[in-house]
Design a protein around this motif. Sequence first.
Motif, PDB file in Angstrom:
ATOM      1  N   GLN A   1       0.841  -1.199   0.000  1.00 34.85           N
ATOM      2  CA  GLN A   1       0.000   0.000   0.000  1.00 34.85           C
ATOM      3  C   GLN A   1       0.870   1.241   0.000  1.00 34.85           C
ATOM      4  N   LEU A   2       1.695   1.339  -1.011  1.00 37.99           N
ATOM      5  CA  LEU A   2       2.584   2.489  -1.133  1.00 37.99           C
ATOM      6  C   LEU A   2       1.964   3.469  -2.109  1.00 37.99           C
ATOM      7  N   GLU A   3       2.410   4.718  -2.009  1.00 33.05           N
ATOM      8  CA  GLU A   3       1.868   5.749  -2.879  1.00 33.05           C
ATOM      9  C   GLU A   3       2.138   5.433  -4.344  1.00 33.05           C
ATOM     10  N   GLY A   4       1.098   5.492  -5.144  1.00 31.28           N
ATOM     11  CA  GLY A   4       1.266   5.306  -6.574  1.00 31.28           C
ATOM     12  C   GLY A   4       1.332   3.862  -7.013  1.00 31.28           C
TER      13      GLY A   4
END
Lengths: 338, 272, 370
Positions: C133-136
């Motif tokens: 669930q990391l940005e982008g």
Amino acid sequence: MRPARLSRRPAAPVGALLRLSDQGEDHVAQSATLGDRPAASASPATRRSLATRFRRSDSLRGYALLSPTLLVMAIAMCAPTAMMVALSFWVQSGFDITATFTLQNYEQVFSNPIFEALFLRTIAISGTCAVATVLIAYPMAYYVAFHVKKNKLVWVILMTLPFWTSYLLRVFAWKVVLGYNGAINSGLMSLGLISEPLEFLLYSPEAVVITLAHAWAAFAILPIYVSLEKIDRSLLEAASDLGDGPVARFFRVTLPLSAPGVIAALFLIFIPTFGDFVTPALVGGPDGLMLANIVQKMFGKLNNWPLGSALAIAMMAIVTILCVSLIWLSRKAQERMI
Amino acid sequence: MSKLAHLQRPNRPLMIYAIVYLAFLYLPVALLPMFSFNDSIYIRFPLEGFTTKWYAEMFGDRQMHAALRNSIQVGVIASVTATILGIFGAKAVTRFRIKGVKPVLGVIMLPLVIPPIIMGVALLILLTQADIKLSLWTVTMGHILICVPFSIVTLMASFEGFDKSMEEAAADLGDNAWWTFWRVTFPMVFPGILASLLLCFTISFDEFIMAFFLAGTEQTLPIFIYSQLRFPQKLPGVLALGACIITVTFVVVFLAQWLRGRSFGTPQAGGE
Amino acid sequence: MKIKDKVKAYGQGELSRRDMLSAMAAVGVTVAMVPAAPRSAKAAGSDATYFTWGGYDIPELFQPYIAKHGEPPSFSTFGGSEEGLTKMRAGFVADVAHPCNQAVPRWVATGLFQPVDPAKLSNWENVIPSLYQLEGNMEDGRPYMVPMEWGQTSVTYRTDLISPEEESWDILWNPEHEGRLGVIASAGDTWWCAAIKAGVPFEEIATEENFQKVAAVLREQRPLIRTYTDDMTTLEQALASGELVAAMTWNESAVKLRGEGVPVKFADPKEGALTWVCGAMMHKDADVDLAHDIIDSLISVESGTFLIGDYGYGSSNAKAFEQFSEEQLANLGLSSNPTDVLKAGKFQIPQSQEFETKMNQEFENIKAGF
């Protein structure tokens, strides 16, 4: 009595043909031109004369035979070079290349101190390597040319065989030899000659020179050997008849006569080593990097193809200038000697 | 010939030099097989025991097999093509008095005087601009380019040492150019052709720099070896592979040289 | 005729035409056969390509894949993710590639990749959520990068050759060890570690002032460095032989060296080690089924167990941790509660392509001595 042109199989077997070697020049010349008269179909006068002219001209027929090779090589050399020249005048940002003419790549090549330093270092390394290799190879070639009587072929093969092993593995082998706990250091330490391993052996420009010299020694010895082998022994005899001792004879006869081979060897080593990136990458360390490493990076992770092209062209120019100067210098020296 | 007697006396220092020189040439090469039997994944002294497991590992490595196969393919196609082109070229240059033969030969020999990185890079540029995908075929193209000069030089020696009048005799007796070549010239220059094939194959097989720039997804053996120099676990396996290659190359090159030498009676050393 | 005599005859041009023809025929047949042979030998499994860092192209990570297809995928390697991206932008197609979190937005932006379908991954439910669930990374609930392993870049040093007072990045900047230090040649690791040493917070790494700060620190280090390399082999061998007393490496080097009996320690620097999570991304032109099989293998318990036990990395598969005792994990510097370690780590932050290019160029300059 001329045999029928249309027959495809000769009357005599191959063995008999081989025995016909004393036909003589005139007959040969005759049959060369007459033997290719076109077959019995009628052809207009102009075409026959063109065709005949073609067939009579050695040069044209030669070119016809040469054409596949010549075309392939010419196109394969010219088209990429032209493309590279074009690219060197363009600019790349990110992954897009703008095809507008600009000199900024060349400006960079000539103004950036890194490139200048790398050019000088590369010339120094390649030059040292070439000279060193020739110096150590010469006595070996001399020995085989003059002092080996039997099994010369075996010696020649032995001299050149290492060149045909995998280049990468040979460079890696030198990493092992020159390494901190490698063959040289552990040998010297066990002999008690040094107490600490020598650090400069690996990851330095010296390491690059040693590795390159070894890699190309087997290859470069050939021209030297050939030119030494070709020296007319009677010249040497004449020199000693005229009173030269062995040393003088070497410098006045042998060395100048073997000069073409030595020059060829210098070229054969200088040119490929100038463009080598593998050896500096594996044994050069930060101080041993050469031009080719930067060019390779331009086409790899630095992703700047136009600048890489400009650098490559500059490399080509430098190599050509250096080689041409060397040829010119050697001509001058030879003129003076003779 | 007593004046040259001293040349015929065995020159001890020079002989010692020759032996030391040969040792210098061969010792690093000899290290590789040594470490391929060493029982450690790290290449350093002291040695740690004898093992053949690296050879077993190498024989089972699929990636290595693929790379080896690719290199052989590329090598065979490149050497055959380069030799054919070389035959045309050598025959043309030795049989006909061509005007402007020197510049023409200069163009053909050009790859010998250009550092391989520049040729590789130039070809890469051309191929990408022409939207041609990189593959083993592009590598083969590059290798043909550098093999043709070697092929021509080797074959020129063969063609020159061969009596032209025999071809004329064949023509005189009714053979056209093709059959003359096939039945007279070809058998005589066959050792040269064989030597050219072997030479070109060896050059292509070991060529790394151009292959590095021109290869696509499939690797040639040198590319594989270079990539393996990054793996601790596979390094001794690569050395085992190297030892095998060295042995085979030695035999092949020895054969090629010997053939060329035998076909003239004197040791031929030029042309590589 | 015996072979030896035949060869002699070749040399003297005396061989009959028939022998020569048969020899040429043999050569011709071989040439014709050679291209055909590999095509028939190729099975489906190796049709897919896995493009990854050195050390990951091993069958141990593909046991489920091999069980299903009979052989591992084809491997191709890069020295750094920038190198890998450049190659793919030049047209190289690999079904699955192995970037790290910092590069993911840039990779996605090239348009060369497609999101992975978690429904096709049997091991997806065991993957630790905070890792993907990391940005982008997520698009419509589907990830671009499926996390595979997380680890650190830190200092591996010889405990018998040096005894630092405290574990810190200063080890790699210590003039006492001049000529005995090694670092990674790729800016992707080294620049960021230098930033840690320079005290530059990762959020502000792209400002001009901080850029120069990091460059200065790297310049300061250069005279002490024996080698800059992407080869883990080189660093490990040099540490093993004592040529280097300390080097910048990933977890696996220390674990492997200890396994070979070399006395090393993977430092836990006081400033913090560089932490990253890497994983698999699927090319837009990939063979979707094979690609998912590759990815599923990479995140399986078997692969996770290998990554933890043999390489010392954290697996993205929570179940893999259960295969080890607390003590074993502690020895490897890991914990059965990966989230704690991850929270404490200094994760790289994605940057713009411009910054990447500038950073790479500057680092090359510094390495060349400027």
